[in-house]
Design a protein around this motif. Structure first.
Motif, mmCIF file in Angstrom:
data_model
loop_
_atom_site.group_PDB
_atom_site.id
_atom_site.type_symbol
_atom_site.label_atom_id
_atom_site.label_comp_id
_atom_site.label_asym_id
_atom_site.label_seq_id
_atom_site.Cartn_x
_atom_site.Cartn_y
_atom_site.Cartn_z
ATOM 1 N N HIS A 222 0.845 -1.203 -0.021
ATOM 2 C CA HIS A 222 0.082 0.071 0.163
ATOM 3 C C HIS A 222 0.779 1.111 -0.088
ATOM 4 O O HIS A 222 1.667 1.506 1.035
ATOM 5 C CB HIS A 222 -0.922 -0.016 1.303
ATOM 6 C CG HIS A 222 -1.975 -1.129 1.572
ATOM 7 N ND1 HIS A 222 -2.838 -1.638 0.431
ATOM 8 C CD2 HIS A 222 -1.787 -2.265 2.384
ATOM 9 C CE1 HIS A 222 -3.243 -2.589 0.847
ATOM 10 N NE2 HIS A 222 -2.646 -3.126 2.044
ATOM 11 N N VAL A 223 0.810 2.023 -1.051
ATOM 12 C CA VAL A 223 1.638 3.214 -1.097
ATOM 13 C C VAL A 223 0.711 4.502 -0.804
ATOM 14 O O VAL A 223 -0.517 4.653 -1.316
ATOM 15 C CB VAL A 223 2.048 3.597 -2.479
ATOM 16 C CG1 VAL A 223 3.078 4.828 -2.514
ATOM 17 C CG2 VAL A 223 3.189 2.256 -2.855
ATOM 18 N N ILE A 224 1.082 5.172 0.058
ATOM 19 C CA ILE A 224 0.198 6.138 0.635
ATOM 20 C C ILE A 224 1.019 7.682 0.448
ATOM 21 O O ILE A 224 1.947 7.925 1.308
ATOM 22 C CB ILE A 224 -0.318 5.863 2.001
ATOM 23 C CG1 ILE A 224 -0.910 4.529 2.194
ATOM 24 C CG2 ILE A 224 -1.386 7.099 2.616
ATOM 25 C CD1 ILE A 224 -1.274 3.981 3.655
ATOM 26 N N TYR A 225 0.225 8.580 -0.097
ATOM 27 C CA TYR A 225 1.053 9.745 -0.274
ATOM 28 C C TYR A 225 0.101 10.878 0.578
ATOM 29 O O TYR A 225 -1.312 10.639 0.751
ATOM 30 C CB TYR A 225 0.875 10.498 -1.611
ATOM 31 C CG TYR A 225 1.633 9.944 -2.817
ATOM 32 C CD1 TYR A 225 2.977 10.477 -2.942
ATOM 33 C CD2 TYR A 225 1.617 8.464 -3.189
ATOM 34 C CE1 TYR A 225 3.785 9.910 -3.727
ATOM 35 C CE2 TYR A 225 2.443 8.155 -4.258
ATOM 36 C CZ TYR A 225 3.578 8.967 -4.631
ATOM 37 O OH TYR A 225 4.478 7.945 -5.402
ATOM 38 N N VAL A 226 0.739 11.627 1.409
ATOM 39 C CA VAL A 226 0.187 12.500 2.498
ATOM 40 C C VAL A 226 0.407 14.008 2.143
ATOM 41 O O VAL A 226 1.495 14.470 1.558
ATOM 42 C CB VAL A 226 0.820 12.119 3.731
ATOM 43 C CG1 VAL A 226 -0.024 12.972 4.920
ATOM 44 C CG2 VAL A 226 0.678 10.725 4.242
ATOM 45 N N TYR A 227 -0.810 14.749 2.093
ATOM 46 C CA TYR A 227 -0.775 16.218 1.670
ATOM 47 C C TYR A 227 -1.229 16.891 2.818
ATOM 48 O O TYR A 227 -1.935 16.551 3.888
ATOM 49 C CB TYR A 227 -1.841 16.358 0.357
ATOM 50 C CG TYR A 227 -1.143 15.715 -0.686
ATOM 51 C CD1 TYR A 227 -0.615 16.402 -1.734
ATOM 52 C CD2 TYR A 227 -1.355 14.528 -0.937
ATOM 53 C CE1 TYR A 227 0.101 15.908 -2.965
ATOM 54 C CE2 TYR A 227 -0.708 13.648 -2.000
ATOM 55 C CZ TYR A 227 -0.250 14.687 -3.103
ATOM 56 O OH TYR A 227 0.313 14.108 -4.139
ATOM 57 N N GLU A 228 -0.951 18.333 2.540
ATOM 58 C CA GLU A 228 -1.415 19.415 4.008
ATOM 59 C C GLU A 228 -2.164 20.386 2.981
ATOM 60 O O GLU A 228 -1.654 21.020 1.802
ATOM 61 C CB GLU A 228 -0.311 19.711 4.711
ATOM 62 C CG GLU A 228 -0.630 20.867 5.978
ATOM 63 C CD GLU A 228 0.687 20.785 6.647
ATOM 64 O OE1 GLU A 228 0.643 20.591 7.779
ATOM 65 O OE2 GLU A 228 1.582 21.460 5.987
ATOM 66 N N LYS A 229 -3.068 21.139 3.730
ATOM 67 C CA LYS A 229 -3.736 22.159 3.076
ATOM 68 C C LYS A 229 -2.734 23.405 3.173
ATOM 69 O O LYS A 229 -2.017 23.539 3.871
ATOM 70 C CB LYS A 229 -4.919 22.383 4.060
ATOM 71 C CG LYS A 229 -5.986 23.156 3.166
ATOM 72 C CD LYS A 229 -7.325 23.435 4.153
ATOM 73 C CE LYS A 229 -8.356 23.881 3.387
ATOM 74 N NZ LYS A 229 -9.074 23.223 2.318
#
Length: 271
Positions: A222-229
């Motif tokens: 499972h590849v999970i990219y994380v973003y911020e507002k």
């Protein structure tokens, strides 16, 4: 003087008394002393062995009364045809039957040729002939020959999958899970990409994420990219008001706003 007369007949029989050809007349009431002759005949499946012990001569002279010529035959010996069978079986190394035993030759004549074939079975590969197997091709022999083909199970190919999703730091899903690789061979390369989402910026991979690029392994990665507002830039503001008074402090017009919470740097004007 009265002329003396006689008869001659002939028949053909087997040693055990079976009549091959019934009695036939050779001479009928012929003068005594007249020549007569008979012949040895042929009959399918039989061979002549001699005259019967009670037989008169095969050739000779007519005599008073009746002469009986009897040929004796014997049944031909049928040569024994030796027979044999051949069957074939397909099994795995651990004894599992891939194809039940079938006849290749059933009661065939000894010395005739036979042949069998190596077959294909999904998930298995031919490894050898059975320890006590007859030759794959050869000749029929007395009894039964057993041809045994032995197969080995192919090693199971290991497979794996990879998926990717894009979320914010607080768990909001920006793009749901999508398949990158689905049940592909272990060791195959995979790659994912950092995407852009309006109002958000990438901050890193989730701590539980598998690498963004790599090779497939058993199970699912499972590849999970994380973003911020993105932060909203602070806008500096200010206000301007105006008052009109006399020299001695009398208010001629109460204070009123010229600009209320206006952006710093914008122009204002009073009169």
């Amino acid at each position: 003087p009265v002329e003396k007369k006689g008869n001659v007949d002939v028949k053909y029989i087997t040693k055990d008394g079976k009549v091959l050809e019934d009695v036939t007349s050779v001479k009928d009431n012929a003068p005594v002393g007249e020549d007569y002759t008979t012949e040895e005949k042929t009959f399918d499946g039989y061979h002549f062995v001699g005259m019967d012990k009670t037989s008169d001569p095969a050739t000779g002279l007519v005599a008073e009364g009746t002469k009986h010529v009897i040929y004796v035959y014997e049944k031909d010996v049928t040569p024994e045809v030796k027979k044999g069978s051949v069957d074939v079986t397909y099994v795995t190394e651990d004894g599992k039957v891939l194809e039940a035993t079938t006849d290749v030759v059933r009661d065939g004549e000894v010395g005739t040729d036979y042949t069998t074939e190596k077959k294909n079975f999904d998930g298995y590969s031919f490894s050898r002939m059975g320890e006590f197997s007859a030759d794959a091709t050869g000749q029929v022999e007395e009894g039964t020959k057993h041809v045994v083909y032995v197969y080995t199970k192919n090693p199971e190919e290991k497979k794996g999958s990879v998926d990717v999703k894009y979320i914010t730091k607080d768990g909001e899903v920006l793009e749901d899970v999508t398949k990158v690789k689905d049940n592909v061979p272990v060791g195959e390369d995979y790659g994912t990409e950092e995407k852009s989402f309006t109002g958000y910026h990438f901050v890193g991979m989730d701590k539980t994420s598998d690498p963004a690029t790599g090779v497939v392994s058993e199970g699912t990665k499972h590849v999970i990219y994380v973003y911020e507002k993105d932060p909203t830039p602070e806008i500096k503001k200010g206000s301007v008001d105006v008052t009109y008074v006399t020299e001695d402090g009398t208010t001629l017009e109460a204070t009123s706003d010229v600009v209320k919470d206006g952006e710093v740097g914008s122009n204002y004007e009073t009169t």
